[in-house]
Design an enzyme around this catalytic site. Structure first.
Site, PDB file in Angstrom:
ATOM      1  N   CYS A   2       0.823  -1.221   0.000  1.00 13.64           N
ATOM      2  CA  CYS A   2       0.000   0.000   0.000  1.00 13.64           C
ATOM      3  C   CYS A   2       0.854   1.267   0.000  1.00 13.64           C
ATOM      4  O   CYS A   2       1.941   1.291   0.567  1.00 13.64           O
ATOM      5  CB  CYS A   2      -0.869   0.040   1.250  1.00 13.64           C
ATOM      6  SG  CYS A   2      -1.868  -1.420   1.461  1.00 13.64           S
ATOM      7  N   ARG A  27       5.250  -0.162  -6.109  1.00 16.51           N
ATOM      8  CA  ARG A  27       5.217  -0.948  -4.878  1.00 16.51           C
ATOM      9  C   ARG A  27       4.241  -2.121  -4.965  1.00 16.51           C
ATOM     10  O   ARG A  27       4.290  -3.018  -4.129  1.00 16.51           O
ATOM     11  CB  ARG A  27       4.809  -0.045  -3.703  1.00 16.51           C
ATOM     12  CG  ARG A  27       5.824   1.041  -3.411  1.00 16.51           C
ATOM     13  CD  ARG A  27       5.234   2.087  -2.497  1.00 16.51           C
ATOM     14  NE  ARG A  27       4.969   1.538  -1.189  1.00 16.51           N
ATOM     15  CZ  ARG A  27       5.730   1.746  -0.126  1.00 16.51           C
ATOM     16  NH1 ARG A  27       6.809   2.464  -0.231  1.00 16.51           N
ATOM     17  NH2 ARG A  27       5.413   1.229   1.039  1.00 16.51           N
ATOM     18  N   TRP A  74      -3.016  -2.661  -1.379  1.00 17.57           N
ATOM     19  CA  TRP A  74      -2.601  -4.041  -1.659  1.00 17.57           C
ATOM     20  C   TRP A  74      -3.375  -4.886  -0.663  1.00 17.57           C
ATOM     21  O   TRP A  74      -3.139  -4.812   0.539  1.00 17.57           O
ATOM     22  CB  TRP A  74      -1.091  -4.161  -1.446  1.00 17.57           C
ATOM     23  CG  TRP A  74      -0.483  -5.444  -1.853  1.00 17.57           C
ATOM     24  CD1 TRP A  74      -0.145  -5.843  -3.117  1.00 17.57           C
ATOM     25  CD2 TRP A  74      -0.084  -6.524  -0.989  1.00 17.57           C
ATOM     26  NE1 TRP A  74       0.438  -7.081  -3.079  1.00 17.57           N
ATOM     27  CE2 TRP A  74       0.481  -7.526  -1.796  1.00 17.57           C
ATOM     28  CE3 TRP A  74      -0.150  -6.725   0.393  1.00 17.57           C
ATOM     29  CZ2 TRP A  74       0.978  -8.718  -1.280  1.00 17.57           C
ATOM     30  CZ3 TRP A  74       0.341  -7.911   0.916  1.00 17.57           C
ATOM     31  CH2 TRP A  74       0.887  -8.893   0.074  1.00 17.57           C
ATOM     32  N   ASN A 100      -1.946   2.189   5.920  1.00 15.94           N
ATOM     33  CA  ASN A 100      -1.079   1.066   5.569  1.00 15.94           C
ATOM     34  C   ASN A 100      -0.827   0.272   6.844  1.00 15.94           C
ATOM     35  O   ASN A 100      -0.643   0.861   7.904  1.00 15.94           O
ATOM     36  CB  ASN A 100       0.288   1.556   5.062  1.00 15.94           C
ATOM     37  CG  ASN A 100       0.201   2.197   3.703  1.00 15.94           C
ATOM     38  OD1 ASN A 100      -0.839   2.173   3.070  1.00 15.94           O
ATOM     39  ND2 ASN A 100       1.300   2.773   3.247  1.00 15.94           N
ATOM     40  N   GLY A 101      -0.789  -1.055   6.731  1.00 19.33           N
ATOM     41  CA  GLY A 101      -0.539  -1.872   7.926  1.00 19.33           C
ATOM     42  C   GLY A 101      -1.734  -2.747   8.230  1.00 19.33           C
ATOM     43  O   GLY A 101      -2.644  -2.888   7.398  1.00 19.33           O
ATOM     44  N   GLU A 483      18.600 -17.386  -6.422  1.00 21.97           N
ATOM     45  CA  GLU A 483      18.171 -16.058  -6.874  1.00 21.97           C
ATOM     46  C   GLU A 483      17.661 -16.110  -8.324  1.00 21.97           C
ATOM     47  O   GLU A 483      16.662 -15.478  -8.658  1.00 21.97           O
ATOM     48  CB  GLU A 483      19.343 -15.076  -6.717  1.00 21.97           C
ATOM     49  CG  GLU A 483      19.116 -13.671  -7.238  1.00 21.97           C
ATOM     50  CD  GLU A 483      17.944 -12.929  -6.597  1.00 21.97           C
ATOM     51  OE1 GLU A 483      17.383 -13.405  -5.599  1.00 21.97           O
ATOM     52  OE2 GLU A 483      17.577 -11.866  -7.135  1.00 21.97           O
ATOM     53  N   LYS A 487      13.929 -14.996  -9.410  1.00 18.73           N
ATOM     54  CA  LYS A 487      13.660 -13.973 -10.435  1.00 18.73           C
ATOM     55  C   LYS A 487      12.671 -14.511 -11.465  1.00 18.73           C
ATOM     56  O   LYS A 487      11.729 -13.846 -11.851  1.00 18.73           O
ATOM     57  CB  LYS A 487      14.931 -13.553 -11.177  1.00 18.73           C
ATOM     58  CG  LYS A 487      15.885 -12.656 -10.488  1.00 18.73           C
ATOM     59  CD  LYS A 487      15.428 -11.246 -10.235  1.00 18.73           C
ATOM     60  CE  LYS A 487      14.663 -11.112  -8.959  1.00 18.73           C
ATOM     61  NZ  LYS A 487      15.298 -10.861  -7.746  1.00 18.73           N
ATOM     62  N   GLU A 490       8.970 -15.123  -9.925  1.00 24.79           N
ATOM     63  CA  GLU A 490       8.174 -13.966  -9.504  1.00 24.79           C
ATOM     64  C   GLU A 490       7.668 -13.134 -10.678  1.00 24.79           C
ATOM     65  O   GLU A 490       6.608 -12.526 -10.582  1.00 24.79           O
ATOM     66  CB  GLU A 490       8.919 -13.104  -8.484  1.00 24.79           C
ATOM     67  CG  GLU A 490      10.138 -12.410  -8.995  1.00 24.79           C
ATOM     68  CD  GLU A 490      10.852 -11.623  -7.915  1.00 24.79           C
ATOM     69  OE1 GLU A 490      10.207 -11.193  -6.960  1.00 24.79           O
ATOM     70  OE2 GLU A 490      12.074 -11.430  -8.041  1.00 24.79           O
ATOM     71  N   HIS A 506      19.523 -36.212  -4.809  1.00 22.25           N
ATOM     72  CA  HIS A 506      18.734 -36.621  -3.646  1.00 22.25           C
ATOM     73  C   HIS A 506      17.250 -36.309  -3.822  1.00 22.25           C
ATOM     74  O   HIS A 506      16.521 -36.223  -2.845  1.00 22.25           O
ATOM     75  CB  HIS A 506      19.278 -35.948  -2.379  1.00 22.25           C
ATOM     76  CG  HIS A 506      20.709 -36.285  -2.120  1.00 22.25           C
ATOM     77  ND1 HIS A 506      21.115 -37.521  -1.680  1.00 22.25           N
ATOM     78  CD2 HIS A 506      21.835 -35.553  -2.298  1.00 22.25           C
ATOM     79  CE1 HIS A 506      22.437 -37.534  -1.573  1.00 22.25           C
ATOM     80  NE2 HIS A 506      22.896 -36.351  -1.947  1.00 22.25           N
ATOM     81  N   LYS A 605       6.715  -4.181  -3.568  1.00 22.34           N
ATOM     82  CA  LYS A 605       8.127  -3.812  -3.504  1.00 22.34           C
ATOM     83  C   LYS A 605       8.627  -3.755  -2.075  1.00 22.34           C
ATOM     84  O   LYS A 605       9.746  -4.126  -1.781  1.00 22.34           O
ATOM     85  CB  LYS A 605       8.321  -2.452  -4.182  1.00 22.34           C
ATOM     86  CG  LYS A 605       9.762  -1.988  -4.254  1.00 22.34           C
ATOM     87  CD  LYS A 605      10.566  -2.886  -5.169  1.00 22.34           C
ATOM     88  CE  LYS A 605      12.044  -2.579  -5.132  1.00 22.34           C
ATOM     89  NZ  LYS A 605      12.821  -3.730  -5.667  1.00 22.34           N
TER      90      LYS A 605
END
Ligand code: F6R
Length: 610
Positions: A2, A27, A74, A100-101, A483, A487, A490, A506, A605
């Site tokens: 948010c 964001r 969000w 926000n929160g 990583e 990438k 996402e 394994h 973000k």
């Protein structure tokens, strides 16, 4: 996550709010809205979707107002739709709030308010807060007092902005766990949850700390803590150029940020290398060097990509400083009662400096007396401010949700810290000088890799329809495999796994057939021969192999489907180079799938909720 913006002054706030919300789009969000107040009317306009949808709703309305707040939401409580979007408002439609929160005790507060006759339209926790404030206003308190009383009843996290038609000379903002910043103008003031939304208006900012409430007027502001005690706030000067937060001719922020890496990597080490002594100097750590070097243990706490940087840091620090290192997911660290001693150093890595889990783990470590060292990108962010000591990575604003240049700059800073504390340990002057030489070559070497963009795009073409991907690496390149997989998943929504190459047998080897692309990071380092054996195992099962290898490696071309060649460097610095083709590969696959790489679905973000 948010975003909040707000304005008070003589200008028409509508354009300022919309422009600010656009700057916060990166964001991640699913709905947007604004609330405006002027002498004759007040209104809330909100919608599911993008800020451009909101803008369309405003076309032809000619709203003008000198006071307003805006929000990108969000979704946490309740699906993304117009009703759940912010601002939320009271029944009389004259009190507007953005938040926000998460209000953790919203359900008990809601029941209490319902008993008093309050009706709720949305499924959000935020609507509780606006009605709670309304309740105190109806008891004849002024807005500042009503907000403070309401917040005293709230458990959870918040960054809020509130405006009220009956007190149109102010915005009230408050913070607990969710960032907010005031931008100080001349006879006008701005607020935002992220300094990027303000810098086109002013470079003078005031960062709110937890439990602080600011009453913001057009020409001044009054700061108090939640117990109503007045406090003095410092005004900081921010140093971000406006072109740093635009796409600069690139199709996406992510591509721009990948391409900026020669410069961002250089900026991370600029003025910090001591070539003659074969070590580094880091102003932020001055006076703490010995304490860090003589720590019993180093713990590293972070999330996502920053956690991957932490894993590389573990390898660096154990190799050269000889100090035991443990890397933890911040979300686990904060709740599992970790053993932390006062002679430990805990490193917190966070691009945004606002990640809720990382911030909470920092507070936990501080309570236990450990030395807390922050590695952040965003100057003045919460983690940067609350750490005992720290180093900025100076990568410049990272707007694309998928972290790229921040990762390579985090690695540069971890290398600098390693050199700084390893001189009396396992790093000789000659070794240090070698590392410095290799670090200096990094920007040029990255430029060389970026020139392979077209080749990588052609490889991407072949794998757009793949359903799964495996990424394998060993030693310093194991975190790079993680990583690379992150990438890809996402931004392209292709399922991807990263594994230590030898661990493949394994379990994951069962997945390999002619439909499985496997990306090997197979640079000429101490585990090269072992990785080659792992490549043969995949080849024997007809997996498609994309290898990141070194320029001088002619052998590998014979056994893989595609080889992307990168310059060789010190083992410790290899991830800074080997990750770049993987960023480009993920980017091109996602673009070819027609996806929004800068704002992938469900992602944010700056993750300021748990
Ligand atoms: C992935 C990504 C995230 C972040 C994570 C932590 O591309 O960007 O995994 O790394 O959310 O964020 P920061 O570094 O801001 O604490």
């Amino acid at each position: 996550m948010c975003g909040i913006v707000g304005y008070i002054g003589a200008k028409n706030c509508v354009h300022i709010l919309i422009d600010g919300l656009k700057k916060l789009e990166y964001r991640g969000y699913d709905s947007a809205g604004i609330g405006i107040i002027n002498d004759n009317y007040c209104d809330v306009i909100k919608t599911k979707g993008k800020v451009s949808d909101l803008e369309k709703m405003l076309t032809g309305k000619n709203f003008t107002a000198g006071l307003g707040i805006g929000h990108t939401r969000w979704a946490t409580h309740g699906e993304p739709n117009m009703v759940n979007a912010h601002p939320h408002l009271n029944k009389e439609r004259n009190l507007f709030l953005v938040h926000n929160g998460i209000i953790e005790n919203y359900s008990s507060l809601k029941k209490g308010l319902q008993k008093e006759g309050y009706n709720f339209l949305s499924e959000t926790d935020t609507e509780v807060l606006v009605n709670l404030i309304d309740r105190y206003l109806k008891k004849k308190h002024n807005l500042g007092t009503a907000v403070r009383y309401a917040l005293n009843e709230v458990e959870g996290t918040y960054g809020i902005a509130v405006i009220y038609k009956n007190e149109p000379d102010k915005i009230i903002v408050a913070r607990k766990g969710s960032p907010l910043v005031l931008g100080v103008g001349v006879n006008e003031n701005f607020i935002a949850s992220d300094v990027n939304a303000l810098i086109s208006h002013t470079s003078q900012v005031v960062y709110l700390e937890d439990n602080e409430i600011l009453e913001i007027y057009s020409d001044h502001f009054v700061a108090k803590n939640i117990s109503d005690k007045e406090i003095i706030k410092e005004i900081h000067e921010v140093d971000i150029a406006i072109d740093e937060i635009s796409k600069g001719g690139y199709a996406h922020f992510m591509l721009k940020e990948i391409m900026e890496q020669p410069e961002s990597i250089y900026n991370s080490m600029r003025g910090r290398l001591l070539p003659e002594e074969g070590t580094s100097k880091l102003g932020g750590l001055q006076g703490f060097e010995d304490r860090i070097a003589h720590s019993d243990r180093i713990l590293i706490s972070a999330c996502g990509t920053s956690w991957h940087a932490g894993l590389v840091g573990e390898y660096m620090l154990e190799q050269y400083a000889g100090i035991p290192v443990e890397v933890e997911y911040a979300s686990e660290f904060r709740y599992r009662h970790p053993v932390i001693n006062s002679n430990d150093t805990v490193i917190f890595i966070s691009q945004s400096g606002e990640t809720a889990d990382t911030l909470a783990s920092l507070r936990e470590a501080k309570k236990k007396g450990a030395l807390c060292l922050g590695i952040c990108n965003v100057v003045g962010s919460s983690i940067a401010r609350e750490s005992d000591t720290g180093v900025y990575i100076h990568a410049g604003p990272e707007i694309g949700v998928a972290s790229t240049k921040a990762f390579t700059s985090q690695l540069v800073v971890l290398a600098l810290i390693t050199m700084l504390i390893s001189r009396e340990k396992r790093l000789s002057v000659t070794d240090g000088q070698y590392l410095i030489n290799e670090m200096k070559k990094l920007p040029r070497n990255v430029e060389k890799i970026l020139k392979m963009n077209d080749t990588i795009e052609k490889i991407a073409d072949k794998y757009v329809n793949a359903k799964n991907f495996l990424y394998l690496g060993r030693g310093y390149n194991f975190p790079v495999a993680l990583e690379g997989a992150l990438k890809l998943k996402e931004i392209s929504y292709i399922h991807a796994e990263g594994y230590p190459a030898a661990e493949m047998k394994h379990g994951p080897i069962a997945l390999i057939d002619e439909n499985m692309p496997v990306v090997f990071i197979a640079t000429k380092d101490s585990v090269y021969d072992k990785v080659m054996s792992n490549i043969e195992e995949v080849r024997a099962r007809k997996g498609k192999i994309i290898a990141i290898a070194n320029e001088a490696d002619d052998q590998i071309d014979k056994i893989v489907d595609h080889a992307i060649k990168i310059p060789q460097t010190a083992d410790m610095l290899t991830p800074i180079l080997s990750v770049i083709p993987l960023q480009l590969l993920a980017y091109h696959i996602a673009v070819k799938k027609g996806l929004n790489v800068d704002q992938p679905r469900n992602l944010a973000k700056s993750v300021t909720v748990e």
